[in-house]
Design a protein around this motif. Structure first.
Motif, PDB file in Angstrom:
ATOM      1  N   SER A  20       0.751  -1.223  -0.119  1.00 52.48           N
ATOM      2  CA  SER A  20      -0.035   0.031  -0.020  1.00 52.48           C
ATOM      3  C   SER A  20       0.658   1.223  -0.129  1.00 52.48           C
ATOM      4  O   SER A  20       0.144   2.533  -0.334  1.00 52.48           O
ATOM      5  CB  SER A  20      -0.939   0.045   1.178  1.00 52.48           C
ATOM      6  OG  SER A  20      -1.910  -1.186   1.258  1.00 52.48           O
TER       7      SER A  20
ATOM      8  N   GLU B  94      -6.193   8.639  -5.767  1.00 51.70           N
ATOM      9  CA  GLU B  94      -5.071   8.300  -7.081  1.00 51.70           C
ATOM     10  C   GLU B  94      -4.984   9.353  -7.801  1.00 51.70           C
ATOM     11  O   GLU B  94      -3.573   9.778  -8.076  1.00 51.70           O
ATOM     12  CB  GLU B  94      -5.946   7.195  -7.895  1.00 51.70           C
ATOM     13  CG  GLU B  94      -6.238   5.891  -7.564  1.00 51.70           C
ATOM     14  CD  GLU B  94      -7.159   5.155  -8.445  1.00 51.70           C
ATOM     15  OE1 GLU B  94      -7.275   3.723  -8.104  1.00 51.70           O
ATOM     16  OE2 GLU B  94      -7.471   5.654  -9.417  1.00 51.70           O
TER      17      GLU B  94
ATOM     18  N   ASN C 184      -1.027   7.708  -1.199  1.00 48.11           N
ATOM     19  CA  ASN C 184      -1.375   6.280  -0.779  1.00 48.11           C
ATOM     20  C   ASN C 184      -2.584   5.991   0.023  1.00 48.11           C
ATOM     21  O   ASN C 184      -3.164   6.611   0.846  1.00 48.11           O
ATOM     22  CB  ASN C 184       0.013   5.629  -0.109  1.00 48.11           C
ATOM     23  CG  ASN C 184       1.226   6.016  -0.833  1.00 48.11           C
ATOM     24  OD1 ASN C 184       1.272   5.309  -2.216  1.00 48.11           O
ATOM     25  ND2 ASN C 184       2.285   6.130  -0.192  1.00 48.11           N
ATOM     26  N   GLN C 185      -2.872   4.722  -0.127  1.00 46.71           N
ATOM     27  CA  GLN C 185      -4.274   4.367   0.370  1.00 46.71           C
ATOM     28  C   GLN C 185      -4.233   2.874   0.870  1.00 46.71           C
ATOM     29  O   GLN C 185      -3.771   2.064   0.043  1.00 46.71           O
ATOM     30  CB  GLN C 185      -5.543   4.671  -0.443  1.00 46.71           C
ATOM     31  CG  GLN C 185      -5.109   3.926  -1.724  1.00 46.71           C
ATOM     32  CD  GLN C 185      -6.315   4.403  -2.821  1.00 46.71           C
ATOM     33  OE1 GLN C 185      -7.781   4.483  -2.405  1.00 46.71           O
ATOM     34  NE2 GLN C 185      -6.277   4.698  -4.149  1.00 46.71           N
ATOM     35  N   VAL C 186      -4.901   2.684   2.104  1.00 44.65           N
ATOM     36  CA  VAL C 186      -5.089   1.451   2.408  1.00 44.65           C
ATOM     37  C   VAL C 186      -6.982   1.182   2.680  1.00 44.65           C
ATOM     38  O   VAL C 186      -7.552   2.017   3.241  1.00 44.65           O
ATOM     39  CB  VAL C 186      -4.655   1.106   4.107  1.00 44.65           C
ATOM     40  CG1 VAL C 186      -4.894  -0.057   4.289  1.00 44.65           C
ATOM     41  CG2 VAL C 186      -3.185   1.575   3.707  1.00 44.65           C
TER      42      VAL C 186
ATOM     43  N   GLU D   1      -2.480  -5.179   7.250  1.00 49.10           N
ATOM     44  CA  GLU D   1      -2.022  -4.290   6.459  1.00 49.10           C
ATOM     45  C   GLU D   1      -1.739  -2.772   7.071  1.00 49.10           C
ATOM     46  O   GLU D   1      -0.956  -1.829   6.844  1.00 49.10           O
ATOM     47  CB  GLU D   1      -2.706  -4.092   5.060  1.00 49.10           C
ATOM     48  CG  GLU D   1      -2.027  -3.346   4.122  1.00 49.10           C
ATOM     49  CD  GLU D   1      -0.780  -3.945   3.441  1.00 49.10           C
ATOM     50  OE1 GLU D   1      -0.419  -4.806   3.754  1.00 49.10           O
ATOM     51  OE2 GLU D   1      -0.150  -3.239   2.616  1.00 49.10           O
TER      52      GLU D   1
ATOM     53  N   CYS E  55       1.432  -0.275   7.633  1.00 49.96           N
ATOM     54  CA  CYS E  55       1.405   1.089   7.416  1.00 49.96           C
ATOM     55  C   CYS E  55       1.543   1.827   8.469  1.00 49.96           C
ATOM     56  O   CYS E  55       2.627   2.919   8.138  1.00 49.96           O
ATOM     57  CB  CYS E  55       0.368   1.365   6.190  1.00 49.96           C
ATOM     58  SG  CYS E  55       0.138   0.401   4.759  1.00 49.96           S
TER      59      CYS E  55
ATOM     60  N   LEU F 292      -1.183   9.459   3.437  1.00 47.54           N
ATOM     61  CA  LEU F 292      -1.707   7.941   3.298  1.00 47.54           C
ATOM     62  C   LEU F 292      -3.389   8.088   3.790  1.00 47.54           C
ATOM     63  O   LEU F 292      -3.633   8.927   4.874  1.00 47.54           O
ATOM     64  CB  LEU F 292      -1.011   6.993   4.370  1.00 47.54           C
ATOM     65  CG  LEU F 292      -1.802   5.612   4.697  1.00 47.54           C
ATOM     66  CD1 LEU F 292      -1.657   4.892   3.477  1.00 47.54           C
ATOM     67  CD2 LEU F 292      -1.240   5.097   5.906  1.00 47.54           C
TER      68      LEU F 292
END
Length: 724
Positions: free
Chosen positions: A344, A414, A419-421, A450, A454, A477
């Motif tokens: 991620s 995006e 960043n992404q979880v 995850e 992160c 994030l």
């Protein structure tokens, strides 16, 4: 369609200009080639002169063509200006249409008021008819005055007779008491009749004749008094029996006195018992004070032990590592937590000169290019809510399933290079271990998620363990809890939400202060706990469907979140279906740029919105649902950070921002209001007045629709606003 006409016209004009430049360049090359060819074919000067004349003629033709093309270009520009004027006229007509709709609503309200006034006039007419009947009855009573006067005289005689009889036989027996009661009733009736007759007596002039009649009646009364004296003598004969009855009553009084003495003795005993109980109460209060002191000492001792706990945990962890002969990264128990790479977390190339307004406009164009339909108000509200996560740590997208609640944050991340979880919440989630993982004591291994991996790498205070993620830590994030209300958020997210809120109250540079807002991961015996600090460049977003299979959010979560509701989507044509792969990518936003976009000065928005805040809080206080300083500050911060808001110069955007907060924070507090209570109706009227001042017609119509539904169901339910 009107918004599309401007970029299309501009594109046509630019295309024509490019074609014109290309043609001029081609003609210049063509002329050079012609001159070279002519020079080779006509070595003599005369031939060159004639060729030159031909070229000059061609040049004049070319200049004439250029003039025509310029005229055509001016014509296109004129058409574009005309299209702009038409678009502005359409916008003016749209504004006028809205004004007419408001005027029609006012006329409808006036018609309702007119019907209410007509009903009131009908009630007044009926009351007037009743009064006329009462006046007629009074006139009839006036005609009956002689008979009433005769009754008055008769009752007056009876009264005088009663007074004389009462003076003669004051001891009174049962018969005399009955007579006195009867005379008292007659006296009351006489008083009532006297009250009715007095106004009429003043209007008639026959008082003298009445007085003469009264004198004759008085003589008759004297004769009757003699007869009553005879009757009194007979009653005196009954006095012995009455005296005996009085003696019996005196005996009863003596018995009652004895009983009263016994009750007094019992009262004295009860007073003694009360004094004993008061002494016992004093003793109990002293014992309670002593216990409270002991409790305070125990609390102080507990706080001291809690303060020592992080150091002891570190010592235990250090001893465990020494016994194991390694460090956490080499320890197999924490292998899952320390394992790289983390999918991620992606490295981005950040640009440090990004403009907030330009990025939002580019994002909207990218969505349009991919045929993704999101209202502009929704995009701005989502962006602003993310900027306010220091006071509202959670942004929630709620509503109908399949309306793009998950798609919007995913595409936003995006495009912005965030960043992404994405965590899919399960119905069985009931603790924070479902978010961060847990230590399996049977396997002696930490089962990491995850999210925990992160967060550990985004923590700047663990940068020495993960030096390869320095560039990632300088970005953002996004943590997305998909369908977060499949389980109760209070079970698995409440403690973490409190930690996120505490970040504002601690100094992260001091370990003892920072520990109050860190997440503690139990990593098993010999490892102690692992503390993780969640920095403000981590954004938390949740989505939730509102149906029978999901849970509702508590007031604790609502006060610490901005809730954006997605209503019923508009009908979409087949050719407008989205193309997910067509979404263009924007520039990556760094943490430094994101902080520059945020506004921390809320004085201007507080001054502009304070009266609305006071009105709304008074309205909610009337039904026992007032909000505190945290919600008030969150509203001011949202308004200050709304794109395009300049409190001193752009009041329309400021009103729209405040309307968003009314929708997200105020109206959800009204759910379940009992419309049968007058206080609820008064509160809703005050809130409607504020919404009316904000000039948000979509919000006003949705609020009025909720009021109409509440009149039928008896309970107010807020379903959100469908934005266009």
């Amino acid at each position: 369609m009107h918004e599309l006409s401007y970029p299309i016209s501009w594109a046509i004009a630019m295309l024509a200009f490019v074609v014109l430049v290309f043609f001029v360049f081609a003609m210049v090359l063509y002329l050079r080639r012609c001159i070279s060819s002519v020079a080779q074919q006509y070595p003599e000067i005369a031939d060159l002169s004639s060729a030159l004349e031909l070229l000059k003629a061609d040049k004049r033709q070319l200049e004439q063509w250029l003039t025509d093309q310029k005229s055509e270009l001016l014509k296109v520009q004129g058409e574009r200006a005309e299209q702009d004027a038409i678009r502005q006229e359409i916008l003016n007509l749209e504004t006028r249409r809205k004004d007419l709709e408001s005027a029609i609503e006012g006329l409808v309200a006036m018609q309702v008021e007119t019907r209410e006034l007509e009903a009131k006039m009908e009630d007044r007419r009926k009351e007037l008819e009743t009064l006329e009947g009462q006046i007629q009855d009074t006139l009839n009573k006036k005609e009956e005055l002689p008979a009433v006067r005769a009754e008055y005289d008769r009752l007056q005689k009876a009264l005088e007779r009663k007074e004389k009889i009462a003076a003669a036989i004051h001891a009174g027996d049962a018969r005399l008491q009955e007579q006195a009661t009867r005379l008292s009733e007659q006296q009351s009736r006489l008083d009532k009749l006297s009250t009715e007759i007095n106004p009429l007596e003043k209007r008639h002039a026959g008082l003298q004749q009445d007085l003469q009649t009264t004198e004759h009646e008085l003589a008759s009364l004297k004769n009757q008094l003699a007869a009553d004296k005879t009757e009194s003598s007979a009653l005196n004969a009954q006095l012995p029996g009455l005296r005996k009855q009085a003696q019996d009553e005196q005996t009863a009084c003596s018995n009652a006195s004895a009983r009263l003495d016994a009750l007094k003795s019992q009262q004295a005993m009860l007073e003694d018992s009360c004094r004993k109980l008061e002494k016992e109460q004093d003793t109990a209060e002293r014992d309670l004070a002593s216990l409270q002191k002991q409790l305070a000492a125990a609390k102080a001792e507990l706080e001291a032990l809690n303060a020592q706990l992080p150091g002891l945990r570190k010592e235990v962890q250090s001893l465990g590592m020494q016994m194991a002969g390694g460090n956490p990264q080499k320890d197999t128990a924490l292998e899952e937590l320390m394992r790289d790479p983390v999918v991620s977390l992606v490295h981005h190339h950040f640009e440090e000169t990004l403009n907030e307004k330009d990025m939002l406009e580019a994002f909207k164009r990218a969505l349009y290019g991919a045929r993704l339909q999101f209202p502009e108000r929704t995009i701005k509200a989502f962006h602003t809510s993310l900027k306010c996560q220091d006071i509202n740590p959670l942004t929630v997208l709620a509503g109908v399933s399949g309306t793009g609640k998950t798609l919007l944050p995913v595409k936003y991340a995006e495009f912005m290079g965030i960043n992404q979880v994405i965590l899919s919440v399960q119905p069985r989630w009931d603790s924070a271990q479902d978010l961060f993982g847990f230590y399996n004591y049977l396997e002696r291994r930490y089962k990491a998620t995850e999210l925990s991996r992160c967060l550990l790498r985004m923590d700047p205070y663990h940068s020495d363990r993960f030096p390869n993620y320095d560039e990632v830590r300088s970005g953002l994030l996004m943590v997305l809890l998909d369908e977060m209300n499949l389980a109760r958020p209070e079970y698995y997210f409440s403690e973490f939400l409190s930690k996120l809120e505490l970040r504002r109250t601690v100094d992260p540079s001091r370990p003892d202060s920072r520990s109050r807002a860190t997440i503690e991961l139990d990593t098993g015996t010999g490892h102690g706990s692992l503390s993780i600090w969640v920095p403000e460049n981590i954004l938390f977003v949740g989505t939730m469907n509102e149906d029978e299979s999901t849970q509702t959010l508590s007031d604790k979560v609502l006060d610490r979140a901005n809730v954006l509701r997605f209503g019923k989507p508009e009908q979409r044509k087949v050719q407008n279906r989205p193309d997910m792969n067509a979404l263009q990518q924007g520039a990556a936003v760094s943490c430094k740029v994101w902080e520059a976009w945020k506004k921390h000065d809320i004085q201007g928005s507080a001054q502009a919105c304070s009266e609305w805040i006071k009105t709304l809080n008074d309205a909610l206080a009337g039904i026992g649902r007032a909000f505190g300083f945290r919600v008030e500050e969150a509203i001011y911060r949202y308004v200050a950070n709304y794109p395009g808001v300049h409190v001193q110069s752009n009041t329309q955007d400021m009103k729209l921002a405040f309307a968003d907060q009314v929708e997200q924070k105020i109206l959800p507090k009204l759910r379940g209001c009992d419309m049968a209570m007058d206080a609820s109706n008064r509160s809703l009227e005050k809130i409607e007045g504020v919404i009316n001042e904000l000039e948000d017609n979509e919000l006003l119509n949705a609020f009025r629709a909720a009021q109409e539904n509440a009149k039928e169901t008896g309970i107010f339910l807020w379903q959100g606003v469908t934005r266009s």
